[in-house]
Design a protein around this motif. Structure first.
Motif, PDB file in Angstrom:
ATOM      1  N   LYS A 187      -5.493  10.041   6.494  1.00  0.00           N
ATOM      2  CA  LYS A 187      -6.130   8.571   7.258  1.00  0.00           C
ATOM      3  C   LYS A 187      -5.112   7.453   7.217  1.00  0.00           C
ATOM      4  N   LYS A 188      -4.561   7.306   6.052  1.00  0.00           N
ATOM      5  CA  LYS A 188      -3.886   6.127   5.636  1.00  0.00           C
ATOM      6  C   LYS A 188      -2.397   6.342   6.674  1.00  0.00           C
ATOM      7  N   MET A 189      -1.838   7.556   6.822  1.00  0.00           N
ATOM      8  CA  MET A 189      -0.777   7.797   7.372  1.00  0.00           C
ATOM      9  C   MET A 189      -1.167   7.586   8.969  1.00  0.00           C
ATOM     10  N   MET A 190      -2.170   8.323   9.466  1.00  0.00           N
ATOM     11  CA  MET A 190      -2.600   8.046  10.956  1.00  0.00           C
ATOM     12  C   MET A 190      -2.798   6.844  11.402  1.00  0.00           C
ATOM     13  N   ILE A 191      -3.375   5.898  10.469  1.00  0.00           N
ATOM     14  CA  ILE A 191      -3.283   4.312  10.849  1.00  0.00           C
ATOM     15  C   ILE A 191      -2.060   3.896  10.819  1.00  0.00           C
TER      16      ILE A 191
END
Length: 145
Positions: free
Chosen positions: A98-102
């Motif tokens: 999730k952090k990477m996609m954000i």
């Protein structure tokens, strides 16, 4: 990228929640007696929940259609999957992905990538490109003639 580290392997298939069933069927159909190694993307060489979940899903798909001997890591991934089986979006939202996609502006895609078995396409790595398995098999057959 994990897939680039696999370029020396004889066959590299790209799998995800989106196509795991198709990948499992391809493995059973074309590679039933070969050793299968699952290589997960990971997170800076650390355990990643989304990888264990995705690997567990693929192993579950495989075991539903064929019996395979599993390593301890595969058994662990297969054991993780049922706890979150109906919660793929929640798994992704609580993981490092999730952090990477954000970070890359893809937060809205989390719902899409959390879907299971919506694609029947199986990408295979050939000449440093991902191609459809059907195209690769056709190419290999035409070279064999």
């Amino acid at each position: 990228m994990a897939i680039k580290k696999c370029v020396k392997a004889e066959t590299v298939l790209a799998a995800s929640l989106l196509n795991n069933q198709a990948v499992a069927e391809t493995i059973v159909k074309y590679f039933p007696e070969q050793t299968i190694i699952l290589v997960c993307a990971g997170s800076s060489n650390r355990f990643a929940l989304e990888d264990a979940y995705g690997a567990g899903h693929l192993i579950t798909c495989l075991h539903a259609i064929h019996s395979f001997e599993l390593t301890d890591a595969s058994i662990s991934a297969k054991a993780v999957y049922p706890f979150y089986e109906q919660q793929s979006l929640e798994v992704l939202k609580s993981s490092a992905v999730k952090k990477m996609m954000i970070q890359y502006g893809y937060e809205n895609e989390l719902h899409f990538v959390s879907q299971k078995n919506i694609f029947s396409t199986v990408p295979v790595l050939m000449d440093e490109q991902l191609l459809r398995i059907e195209d690769v098999l056709t190419k290999k057959r035409s070279h064999a003639k």
